[in-house]
Design an enzyme around this catalytic site. Structure first.
Site, PDB file in Angstrom:
ATOM      1  N   HIS A  63      -1.873  -7.004  14.075  1.00 17.06           N
ATOM      2  CA  HIS A  63      -2.661  -6.298  13.041  1.00 17.06           C
ATOM      3  C   HIS A  63      -3.005  -4.889  13.517  1.00 17.06           C
ATOM      4  O   HIS A  63      -3.862  -4.692  14.373  1.00 17.06           O
ATOM      5  CB  HIS A  63      -3.939  -7.079  12.745  1.00 17.06           C
ATOM      6  CG  HIS A  63      -4.762  -6.529  11.617  1.00 17.06           C
ATOM      7  ND1 HIS A  63      -5.213  -7.301  10.558  1.00 17.06           N
ATOM      8  CD2 HIS A  63      -5.236  -5.276  11.367  1.00 17.06           C
ATOM      9  CE1 HIS A  63      -5.913  -6.557   9.731  1.00 17.06           C
ATOM     10  NE2 HIS A  63      -5.945  -5.312  10.201  1.00 17.06           N
ATOM     11  N   HIS A 107      -2.956  -0.586  11.818  1.00 21.26           N
ATOM     12  CA  HIS A 107      -2.690   0.275  10.653  1.00 21.26           C
ATOM     13  C   HIS A 107      -1.920   1.490  11.161  1.00 21.26           C
ATOM     14  O   HIS A 107      -2.512   2.512  11.504  1.00 21.26           O
ATOM     15  CB  HIS A 107      -4.001   0.709   9.996  1.00 21.26           C
ATOM     16  CG  HIS A 107      -4.804  -0.427   9.439  1.00 21.26           C
ATOM     17  ND1 HIS A 107      -4.941  -0.651   8.086  1.00 21.26           N
ATOM     18  CD2 HIS A 107      -5.501  -1.424  10.045  1.00 21.26           C
ATOM     19  CE1 HIS A 107      -5.686  -1.733   7.888  1.00 21.26           C
ATOM     20  NE2 HIS A 107      -6.043  -2.217   9.063  1.00 21.26           N
ATOM     21  N   GLU A 137     -14.590  -8.458   5.741  1.00 19.58           N
ATOM     22  CA  GLU A 137     -14.902  -7.515   6.823  1.00 19.58           C
ATOM     23  C   GLU A 137     -16.168  -6.763   6.434  1.00 19.58           C
ATOM     24  O   GLU A 137     -16.157  -5.587   6.111  1.00 19.58           O
ATOM     25  CB  GLU A 137     -13.739  -6.539   7.058  1.00 19.58           C
ATOM     26  CG  GLU A 137     -13.915  -5.720   8.340  1.00 19.58           C
ATOM     27  CD  GLU A 137     -12.857  -4.633   8.535  1.00 19.58           C
ATOM     28  OE1 GLU A 137     -12.161  -4.271   7.572  1.00 19.58           O
ATOM     29  OE2 GLU A 137     -12.762  -4.120   9.678  1.00 19.58           O
ATOM     30  N   ASP A 144      -5.985  -3.274  15.581  1.00 12.71           N
ATOM     31  CA  ASP A 144      -6.414  -2.703  14.299  1.00 12.71           C
ATOM     32  C   ASP A 144      -6.190  -1.193  14.224  1.00 12.71           C
ATOM     33  O   ASP A 144      -5.606  -0.709  13.271  1.00 12.71           O
ATOM     34  CB  ASP A 144      -7.887  -3.045  14.020  1.00 12.71           C
ATOM     35  CG  ASP A 144      -8.230  -3.089  12.535  1.00 12.71           C
ATOM     36  OD1 ASP A 144      -7.306  -3.150  11.717  1.00 12.71           O
ATOM     37  OD2 ASP A 144      -9.428  -3.082  12.213  1.00 12.71           O
ATOM     38  N   GLN A 186      -5.870  -0.742   0.220  1.00 16.38           N
ATOM     39  CA  GLN A 186      -7.133  -0.343   0.858  1.00 16.38           C
ATOM     40  C   GLN A 186      -8.287  -0.183  -0.133  1.00 16.38           C
ATOM     41  O   GLN A 186      -9.418  -0.551   0.145  1.00 16.38           O
ATOM     42  CB  GLN A 186      -6.922   0.981   1.625  1.00 16.38           C
ATOM     43  CG  GLN A 186      -8.175   1.591   2.239  1.00 16.38           C
ATOM     44  CD  GLN A 186      -8.699   0.798   3.428  1.00 16.38           C
ATOM     45  OE1 GLN A 186      -8.155   0.836   4.501  1.00 16.38           O
ATOM     46  NE2 GLN A 186      -9.785   0.062   3.220  1.00 16.38           N
ATOM     47  N   HIS A 224      -7.187  -8.710   4.450  1.00 18.21           N
ATOM     48  CA  HIS A 224      -8.439  -8.266   5.070  1.00 18.21           C
ATOM     49  C   HIS A 224      -9.541  -9.062   4.373  1.00 18.21           C
ATOM     50  O   HIS A 224      -9.774  -8.867   3.176  1.00 18.21           O
ATOM     51  CB  HIS A 224      -8.666  -6.772   4.842  1.00 18.21           C
ATOM     52  CG  HIS A 224      -7.928  -5.897   5.806  1.00 18.21           C
ATOM     53  ND1 HIS A 224      -6.566  -5.845   5.847  1.00 18.21           N
ATOM     54  CD2 HIS A 224      -8.379  -5.043   6.762  1.00 18.21           C
ATOM     55  CE1 HIS A 224      -6.203  -4.998   6.801  1.00 18.21           C
ATOM     56  NE2 HIS A 224      -7.274  -4.488   7.375  1.00 18.21           N
TER      57      HIS A 224
HETATM   58  N1  17E Z   1      -9.150  -0.445   6.703  1.00 21.42           N
HETATM   59  C1  17E Z   1     -10.079  -1.446   6.600  1.00 21.42           C
HETATM   60  O1  17E Z   1     -10.409  -1.855   5.482  1.00 21.42           O
HETATM   61  N2  17E Z   1     -10.598  -1.986   7.719  1.00 21.42           N
HETATM   62  C2  17E Z   1     -10.238  -1.540   8.916  1.00 21.42           C
HETATM   63  N3  17E Z   1     -10.780  -2.092  10.004  1.00 21.42           N
HETATM   64  C3  17E Z   1      -9.283  -0.496   9.046  1.00 21.42           C
HETATM   65  C4  17E Z   1      -8.762   0.020   7.900  1.00 21.42           C
HETATM   66  C5  17E Z   1      -8.874   0.011  10.387  1.00 21.42           C
HETATM   67 FE   FE2 Z   2      -7.417  -3.914   9.518  1.00 24.14          FE
END
Ligand code: 17E
Ligand code: FE2
Length: 414
Positions: free
Chosen positions: A58, A60, A214, A310, A153, A211
């Site tokens: 994982h 980006h 988070e 990440d 995103q 995702h």
């Molecule tokens: N985008 C997101 O939603 N969460 C992250 N930890 C990163 C990008 C790096």
């Molecule tokens: Fe991520």
């Protein structure tokens, strides 16, 4: 090629490995340390440890090395990161994305990584990053197997044409469908977005990597929807939930109930220890919660969990090197995985468990008949690896040396 004087994980003694046509033809015990030779067909491990390559499940790659552009993330929150990325995203070009991504992949190669899953932001009407990353995937294939996740995103239902862009990305060749339910405008959108992701994965026969939760909100419970859908559709092994930081905050009665479903679903987890210990807890007074998912408990319940980087220098995380051992070091501290046997087992988090998540196990592992993919560490045992975070001295793929490293030598002058 012959590799001699090698140590292997979970196998005592010294080993000799014969590689023919890029595969492990024979792995045999060796009586004693054999003397050095200068035969170029022989790789002398000198009693050091051979492991399968590290897996980075994982990252980006479209965002790497953009920290500070146009400005640095001052609050250290996910939300400021997303807002900064929205600005930087407008200036992306094809070459910009490719150059930064390849730079990061080469850096990862220097740390022994040969399998990478990268999220790529597809909430962009031009899909600039995805088109660039599809080329990168092809260009780097001699040294790394790269999987691409179409990652919305800004949301699937909360971004204009989010769903169409996601579907278009799958048609263009992304390997996995992504999602971000906790960032959708409403809980209902979040649930619906998960269902859409699962349906697209079935329609196009893709993997899923969401995702998920988070956010420092114990009420964020999209994981149960992901798991229930994975179970219902019978695709758990193809499904990954990344981050799942809210799980850290769930009350234990709910977590207990949830774990039953997670086991039934048979899905995979990715934790991002450095990233989330940095991003989470930002709205907390003291005491500040750690915000890394329950890695140890997932391991104890035989649920597949691996760990990942990440970010490398992006709007969310200002530093980073691409070294999986740095993640492992942070993970065993933050998640308190430091009982002796647990520590030794934790090496799975950057190796076998990542391979299972990426579904590359048929080409992963030091076994006769499999492709000769391995790394040589400057360590004699798994314990040494955990304790010393040693450099990777050599990385070999399909029997071909990709990278060699000379460790720094200390000369004591007193
Ligand atoms: N985008 C997101 O939603 N969460 C992250 N930890 C990163 C990008 C790096
Ligand atoms: Fe991520």
């Amino acid at each position: 090629m012959i590799v001699k004087n090698a140590r292997l994980r979970n196998r005592a003694g010294l080993w000799q490995l014969r590689i023919v046509n890029g595969r492990f033809e024979q792995i045999a015990e060796q009586a004693a340390l054999q003397p050095n030779t200068n035969d170029p067909a022989i790789l002398d491990a000198e009693g050091k440890l051979l492991l399968p390559p590290f897996v980075e499940p994982h990252i980006h790659l479209d965002c790497v090395y953009t920290a500070g552009e146009p400005s640095w993330n001052q609050s250290g929150t996910l939300f400021e990161g997303i807002a900064l990325w929205e600005k930087r995203k407008k200036t992306l070009t094809h070459e910009d994305v490719k150059t930064r991504a390849i730079k990061a992949l080469r850096q990862q190669l220097s740390y022994g990584v040969q399998f990478v899953r990268s999220h790529v932001d597809v909430t962009d009407p031009t899909l600039t990053a995805l088109r660039a990353m599809l080329e990168v995937r092809k260009e780097v294939r001699d040294f790394v197997e790269l999987q691409l996740v179409a990652f919305p995103q800004d949301g699937i239902l909360s971004f204009e044409n989010g769903e169409q862009l996601l579907e278009e990305s799958l048609k263009l060749g992304a390997d996995c469908v992504g999602g971000i339910p906790h960032y959708e405008f409403t809980r209902e959108y979040g649930v619906e977005s998960v269902k859409k992701v699962m349906a697209l994965a079935c329609k196009y026969d893709k993997l899923v990597d969401i995702h998920c939760d988070e956010i420092d909100d114990g009420q964020s419970r999209f994981l149960e929807t992901v798991a229930a859908e994975a179970f219902r559709l019978g695709i758990g092994e193809r499904v990954t939930a990344s981050h799942t930081v809210a799980m850290h905050y769930y009350n234990n009665a709910y977590a207990y109930k949830l774990f039953r479903l997670l086991k039934l679903a048979g899905m995979n987890f990715v934790a991002c220890p450095t990233e989330n210990v940095h991003l989470q807890g930002r709205f907390d007074p003291f005491p500040k919660r750690r915000g890394v998912t329950r890695v140890k408990e997932l391991m104890e319940n035989d649920i597949n969990v691996c760990i990942a980087q990440d970010s490398i220098m992006d709007p969310w995380y200002p530093i980073g090197t691409g070294n999986p051992l740095r993640e492992l070091d942070m993970c065993i501290h933050i998640c308190q995985i430091m009982g002796y046997d647990e520590m030794l087992r934790s090496l799975d988090l950057v190796t076998d468990n990542g391979a299972k998540t990426m579904r590359v196990t048929d080409r992963y592992g030091i076994e006769e008949g499999k492709p000769a993919n391995f790394i040589l560490l400057d360590a004699e045992s798994p314990f040494d690896v955990i304790k010393n975070l040693p450099p990777v001295l050599c990385s070999v793929r399909n029997g071909k040396v990709l990278m060699k490293k000379t460790p720094v030598k200390t000369e004591y002058c007193v």
